[in-house]
Design a protein around this motif. Structure first.
Motif: not given
Ligand SMILES: [Zn+2]
Ligand SMILES: [Zn+2]
Length: 149
Positions: A103, A140, A143, A100
């Protein structure tokens, strides 16, 4: 976990290596953090919690040995840090990763989705494939959900 450790021990023995206490401590950390993608430094810090007498150089050498014996795979997600990832037992190929960009989470796809691609490459380039690396970079689901709420 003990049986997994036993199998790794046998794998080492079959290549004439011993599972010394230092090596065992390192393998245990990898098994306990199977979902994670730890750097040598990360592994060292976790090993040190239980076995403060083990040094970074020893952990590093053990990780290199485990990589050579294909117990772990060394992977780089583009941040310049080598990470060590336990190979899925019985898997012929390395699992895929979803990284991701938001994050930094790394998720795994255990299913091998590259069968057809490999067949094309083998036929068209007359190349015998032994393994592959596949990393997807994106956002992801966590998120996504955060952005929606
Ligand atoms: Zn993420
Ligand atoms: Zn992984």
């Amino acid at each position: 976990m003990e049986s997994r450790l036993d199998r790794i021990k046998k794998q080492l023995h079959s290549q004439s290596y011993k599972l010394t206490p230092q090596r065992e401590a390192t393998v245990r950390v990898l098994l306990e953090h199977e979902e994670d993608h730890l750097s040598a430094e990360d592994v060292y810090l976790l090993v040190k919690e239980k076995s403060p007498e083990i040094g970074l150089a020893t952990v590093y050498r053990t990780l290199e040995l485990l990589t050579e014996l294909k117990v772990v795979d060394k992977i780089n997600f583009g941040d310049g840090v080598s990470r060590y990832d336990l190979r899925t037992e019985g898997a012929e190929h390395f699992h895929h990763h979803l990284v991701c960009l938001e994050c930094g989470a790394v998720d795994e796809i255990q299913e091998d989705l590259l069968g057809d691609v490999e067949k094309i490459v083998e036929e068209r380039w007359n190349f015998k494939i032994k393994d592959h690396r596949l990393t997807f970079h994106g956002i992801c689901h966590r998120c996504h959900e955060k952005a929606e709420s």
